[in-house]
Design a protein around this motif. Structure first.
Motif, mmCIF file in Angstrom:
data_model
loop_
_atom_site.group_PDB
_atom_site.id
_atom_site.type_symbol
_atom_site.label_atom_id
_atom_site.label_comp_id
_atom_site.label_asym_id
_atom_site.label_seq_id
_atom_site.Cartn_x
_atom_site.Cartn_y
_atom_site.Cartn_z
ATOM 1 N N MET A 179 5.581 5.646 11.772
ATOM 2 C CA MET A 179 4.709 4.524 10.184
ATOM 3 C C MET A 179 6.033 5.081 8.942
ATOM 4 O O MET A 179 5.358 4.992 7.923
ATOM 5 N N LEU A 182 7.409 3.033 6.570
ATOM 6 C CA LEU A 182 6.235 2.207 5.885
ATOM 7 C C LEU A 182 5.524 2.264 5.332
ATOM 8 O O LEU A 182 5.472 2.245 3.657
ATOM 9 N N GLN A 200 -1.928 -3.285 -3.549
ATOM 10 C CA GLN A 200 -2.207 -3.214 -2.444
ATOM 11 C C GLN A 200 -2.348 -4.157 -1.475
ATOM 12 O O GLN A 200 -2.192 -5.305 -1.462
ATOM 13 N N THR A 201 -1.809 -3.632 -0.196
ATOM 14 C CA THR A 201 -1.921 -5.144 0.592
ATOM 15 C C THR A 201 -3.068 -4.723 1.752
ATOM 16 O O THR A 201 -3.551 -4.043 1.382
ATOM 17 N N LEU B 96 6.944 -2.852 12.253
ATOM 18 C CA LEU B 96 6.051 -2.390 11.544
ATOM 19 C C LEU B 96 6.387 -2.152 10.133
ATOM 20 O O LEU B 96 7.302 -0.829 10.069
ATOM 21 N N GLN B 97 6.306 -2.728 9.516
ATOM 22 C CA GLN B 97 7.020 -3.252 7.855
ATOM 23 C C GLN B 97 5.813 -3.777 6.498
ATOM 24 O O GLN B 97 5.981 -4.417 7.723
ATOM 25 N N THR B 98 6.095 -3.734 5.216
ATOM 26 C CA THR B 98 5.447 -4.178 4.723
ATOM 27 C C THR B 98 7.103 -5.301 3.686
ATOM 28 O O THR B 98 7.581 -4.321 3.522
ATOM 29 N N PHE B 99 6.536 -6.109 3.766
ATOM 30 C CA PHE B 99 7.898 -6.826 3.250
ATOM 31 C C PHE B 99 7.561 -7.827 1.936
ATOM 32 O O PHE B 99 6.585 -7.724 1.862
ATOM 33 N N SER B 100 8.502 -7.880 0.589
ATOM 34 C CA SER B 100 7.859 -7.720 0.089
ATOM 35 C C SER B 100 9.235 -9.276 -0.344
ATOM 36 O O SER B 100 10.844 -8.284 0.401
ATOM 37 N N ILE B 103 13.111 -7.335 -1.557
ATOM 38 C CA ILE B 103 13.283 -6.063 -2.075
ATOM 39 C C ILE B 103 14.297 -6.597 -1.099
ATOM 40 O O ILE B 103 13.892 -6.197 0.658
ATOM 41 N N LEU B 105 15.071 -4.688 2.601
ATOM 42 C CA LEU B 105 15.516 -3.365 3.053
ATOM 43 C C LEU B 105 16.796 -3.111 4.257
ATOM 44 O O LEU B 105 16.916 -3.606 4.494
ATOM 45 N N PRO B 111 10.710 -0.664 13.135
ATOM 46 C CA PRO B 111 10.034 -0.179 14.032
ATOM 47 C C PRO B 111 9.477 -1.587 14.569
ATOM 48 O O PRO B 111 8.887 -2.264 13.707
ATOM 49 N N HIS B 148 -1.837 -1.044 14.425
ATOM 50 C CA HIS B 148 -2.047 -1.797 12.969
ATOM 51 C C HIS B 148 -3.034 -1.214 12.613
ATOM 52 O O HIS B 148 -3.020 -1.029 10.802
ATOM 53 N N SER B 151 -1.650 1.654 10.448
ATOM 54 C CA SER B 151 -0.834 1.341 8.791
ATOM 55 C C SER B 151 -1.903 1.183 7.958
ATOM 56 O O SER B 151 -1.648 1.034 7.546
ATOM 57 N N VAL B 152 -3.252 0.678 8.383
ATOM 58 C CA VAL B 152 -4.517 0.447 6.833
ATOM 59 C C VAL B 152 -4.675 1.631 7.016
ATOM 60 O O VAL B 152 -4.393 1.904 5.695
ATOM 61 N N CYS B 155 -1.361 3.392 4.959
ATOM 62 C CA CYS B 155 -0.615 2.485 3.921
ATOM 63 C C CYS B 155 -1.326 1.859 3.243
ATOM 64 O O CYS B 155 -1.994 2.196 1.391
ATOM 65 N N ASN B 156 -2.132 1.150 3.780
ATOM 66 C CA ASN B 156 -3.771 0.243 2.754
ATOM 67 C C ASN B 156 -4.114 1.018 2.274
ATOM 68 O O ASN B 156 -4.440 1.101 1.019
#
Lengths: 243, 243
Positions: A179, A182, A200-201, B96-100, B103, B105, B111, B148, B151-152, B155-156
């Motif tokens: 993780m 991320l 926020q996502t 497993l990643q937040t994508f903008s 940007i 990466l 992963p 997932h 990851s919430v 990250c979230n």
């Protein structure tokens, strides 16, 4: 300027290291006050929150007539009023940082928050903070406590969410390391924008009720404890924040 | 190997960039399926969770008889069963990643988690993931959903706690930046140990009821909304975790 640090915990050790290049600094036992120097300009009480008043009273009892310097504590969560017996010479020098004894920190990056019962006390403590980090702000006790609350949300509670997430990962046979990219990306975005509100996502901000419900179901089935309750409350808070 | 990416959101853009050096990659409109190539080996559906089934059905309707390649989606929260119509050729490739979008990466650090209805499908998707990041793991749908959920939390929800903390800082007249060194140190400790459980700090793990109560009082007085409820629940969860 002569400074003495009373106590020998993590904050005491780091403050000593940070000050020793600019000032004449000495260390004093918080238990016995061995080494207390009545000619010090500033005495900094670096002990656990609940021990501050006891150490302050001991100093007053032992040296109340002879010591005329400033007395400050370093707590984020305690009022300056703990040191009221020292009247105008009471102050607070709060470094906003988690200190681990064995890790050297970049003191320049640590913000300090200063309060003093008099102009003279404030000035001396501001000067001290400026020498360490250059990031020094005056702040009264109630706002300092609020800032401490903010740090509980930003550091302590976030760390606990990492712990809960790690528990779920263990169930998947996955290490926390997975993780980290991320997590770093999340933190990078919040840092770079200076506004986590805007970065926020996740399912809650998308108001994705289907995903939220499926997550709550799995948490209720497989993870006893507070998992599902925390998931529900934080999702509710996100939804309400972006309504 | 010929690959087509269906969709043009953030994940689609980044996957395209990550794959284009190793494979022959093309892009397909998720709305019209314009550009769909029946000779592709792998078709990756990169659309919002709720649109996956619609796109899958459209592909089956338009090309069901002619297309014999693999069909995979990239969702962390949706089961492989959304693609059941493709039988053995259904798969999942979850980054497993937040994508903008804007940007770039380091794809090597992302992963990937792979699932496939048949050995052949699994193998092909594993190979694809290996080419991008080398960090590829097989995982079934329920565990992927659990990951997932993790990851919430990681990250979230942590980001939302930063938002709440930032609200409190605003009341103190302080910018979020001030907390960044503290936040970084917290994250650094969790990352370095790989165990946020072992690096927890703050009033709750110290079971410091006085500080906790004073924080809750201030939150109830000055911060309406969910602040005090979240403070209480997360403190309770920390106390119970370390009992």
């Amino acid at each position: 300027m002569k400074i003495q640090i009373i106590g020998n915990g993590n904050v005491a050790t780091h403050l000593y290291n940070a000050l020793t290049s600019s000032f004449q600094v000495s260390n004093v036992s918080s238990r016995t006050l061995d080494g207390f120097d009545i000619s010090s300009d500033i005495s900094i009480i670096c002990v656990k929150d609940d021990a501050i008043i006891e150490v302050a009273n001991k100093i007053f009892e032992f040296y109340g007539r002879e010591y005329n310097g400033i007395i400050a504590h370093t707590s984020g969560s305690k009022s300056i009023s703990l040191l009221d017996i020292f009247e105008d010479r009471a102050g607070v020098l709060y470094p906003l940082q988690t200190f681990s004894k064995d890790i050297s920190l970049d003191y320049k990056s640590i913000p300090f928050f200063v309060e003093g019962k008099s102009e003279k006390t404030r000035k001396s403590l501001l000067e001290l903070g400026m020498r360490i980090s250059g990031k020094v702000t005056e702040m009264d006790s109630r706002h300092r406590i609020k800032m401490h609350i903010a740090s509980v949300f930003i550091c302590n509670f976030t760390n606990h969410l990492l712990t809960l997430g790690d528990e779920i990962l263990k169930d998947c046979g996955i290490n926390f390391d997975v993780m980290v990219p991320l997590l770093r990306e999340t933190m990078r975005k919040a840092e770079n924008t200076g506004s986590p509100f805007s970065t926020q996502t996740g399912p809650a901000i998308r108001k994705d009720k289907k995903v939220i419900d499926s997550h709550i179901n799995i948490l209720e089935e497989d993870f006893p404890g507070n998992f599902s309750e925390i998931y529900k409350l934080l999702s509710k808070s996100i939804i309400e924040t972006y309504r």
